[in-house]
Design an enzyme around this catalytic site. Sequence first.
Site, mmCIF file in Angstrom:
data_model
loop_
_atom_site.group_PDB
_atom_site.id
_atom_site.type_symbol
_atom_site.label_atom_id
_atom_site.label_comp_id
_atom_site.label_asym_id
_atom_site.label_seq_id
_atom_site.Cartn_x
_atom_site.Cartn_y
_atom_site.Cartn_z
ATOM 1 N N ASP A 1 -29.284 43.830 5.339
ATOM 2 C CA ASP A 1 -27.900 43.359 5.266
ATOM 3 C C ASP A 1 -27.687 42.131 6.143
ATOM 4 O O ASP A 1 -26.976 41.200 5.774
ATOM 5 C CB ASP A 1 -26.939 44.462 5.707
ATOM 6 C CG ASP A 1 -26.831 45.576 4.674
ATOM 7 O OD1 ASP A 1 -27.153 45.324 3.498
ATOM 8 O OD2 ASP A 1 -26.431 46.695 5.040
ATOM 9 N N HIS B 1 -33.050 41.881 18.084
ATOM 10 C CA HIS B 1 -32.034 42.733 17.467
ATOM 11 C C HIS B 1 -32.345 44.219 17.597
ATOM 12 O O HIS B 1 -31.705 45.057 16.940
ATOM 13 C CB HIS B 1 -31.872 42.372 15.984
ATOM 14 C CG HIS B 1 -30.471 42.545 15.482
ATOM 15 N ND1 HIS B 1 -30.053 43.650 14.801
ATOM 16 C CD2 HIS B 1 -29.390 41.739 15.586
ATOM 17 C CE1 HIS B 1 -28.772 43.540 14.483
ATOM 18 N NE2 HIS B 1 -28.355 42.380 14.939
ATOM 19 N N GLU C 1 -24.817 49.983 -2.423
ATOM 20 C CA GLU C 1 -24.661 50.520 -1.068
ATOM 21 C C GLU C 1 -23.379 51.333 -1.026
ATOM 22 O O GLU C 1 -22.661 51.445 -2.024
ATOM 23 C CB GLU C 1 -24.625 49.412 -0.010
ATOM 24 C CG GLU C 1 -25.966 48.783 0.292
ATOM 25 C CD GLU C 1 -25.991 48.053 1.635
ATOM 26 O OE1 GLU C 1 -25.041 48.214 2.441
ATOM 27 O OE2 GLU C 1 -26.958 47.295 1.874
#
Length: 512
Positions: A153, A90, A266
């Site tokens: 997240d 990632h 957030e």
Amino acid sequence: MIACLGRIVHDSDAESKLDDDVSTIFNSLNLQGSIENGDVSGIASKDFGGLYSVKPLYLIRPSGAEDISRVVKAAAGTPHQTVAARGNGHSINGQAMADGGYVIDMRSTGENHFNLLTVNGSPCIDVSGGALWEDVLRRCVSRFGLAPRSWTDYLSLTVGGTLSNAGVSGQAFRYGPQTSNVTELEVVTGKGDITVCSETQNPELFFGALGGLGQFGIITRARVKLQPAPDMVRWIRVVYAEFEEFTRDAEFLVSQKEDESFDYVEGFVFCNNDDPVNGWPSVQLNPDQEFNPAHLPQTAGPVLYCLELAVHYRNSDQPSTVDMAVSRLVGGLGFVDGLISQVDVSYMGFLLRVKRAEQDAKANGVWDNPHPWLNLFVSKSDIVDFDRTVFKKMVKNGIGGPMLIYPLLRSKWDSRTSVALPEGEIFYIVALLRFAPKGPSVEKKVAENREIVKWCIKEGLDFKLYLPHYRAKEDWKRHFGNQWTRLEKRKANFDPMAILAPGQRIFKRTNQ
């Protein structure tokens, strides 16, 4: 010993020679895992960013730390070989690649550790560095009713991967990043040593590896702090027209005591239009509700702001009790009247919310598009200027993906780790998570990111790249600032030949 995964069908003598080479190195290393040519599957030559592609010599799927140690020691015996640990791929800018070197697929070690234990009266879990956080979540909740305290997240990331950077989400204001929520690591250093480390045992390696961008060792095991897992989450979004009001409320919430604030805070920026990706439709949590722009003041500009909040609760809690708690917390906020959206979801469903977005993106064929993302930490002292120039001008028409922004507290981060942060107690994470179709638009998005960074430097903003990517040593020195000397010393101690993590482009491979 697992048989080596060389090619079975040979199209040429050259390919046969490569297979012979694979067998030779596999046998010489006495690996318990497997090894294949770097071009067999292609996974080691690409990442989520889709911006870079370099082919390794070999892709290795180790059985454990011993295999990784053998590979690192073998690389040390050559004049130029390097080793990169790859989690779930990632990274954005090729950080987990090794051009002509060895790439270690850490996912093959994902099941190696899963042990619940108590440390100083508190529950912890030993997990593999190659384990995915989503698997850690499911197993901890289903088996023990416990969960890690701090998350990212997106949870299809490896434990070792996020700990090598920081690991940030909406719980970080309370518990700190994931790097502040581990008590012990097992690390394979750049010398090939398998070392257990903690705050009291080999502390330089422990704090160096945490946020160390893979420069000092490969994390093969982590001891993660746990807490009781709630059953449900009240998920809430409230909208602001003015940045100053948004930041005032956000900073207030992250500065409150545990029982006087939300469990998750957030925020994000969105466009003041009906664009389905970046505009009003991106805000509503309840699909049966529509965003009503009639509530917005006439003074609203091209972008709006949303605080995303959550309250945890148990199935045994009365609905009226939850409603009262939420009303009390929301009641003191200055969002636009009428622009609130909320829904109740399971705790697991909330933490895996991005997994659903991933599934939708894959179904629509956009998940595999390039992702020229830009992540920054920006000091509170400069965040208004950043909003005025970047959000209100440079990206006011959206970026084809989320634009996150929310405050964090420096006191929740351990300064002994390798993570570089802005000065001041409050700073903001800004994440421009672009999804770009293949073609010229990718280079345009990359150029926009560079312009933003150049502007930050030119204007003297106090900022740091998160998941940093630089090519020149001078840029890395500026990034780490007064931590650079400590970084060099740790490198000399734990990876003196600069074998590890070549894709970060911080240090060049040496023979000494």
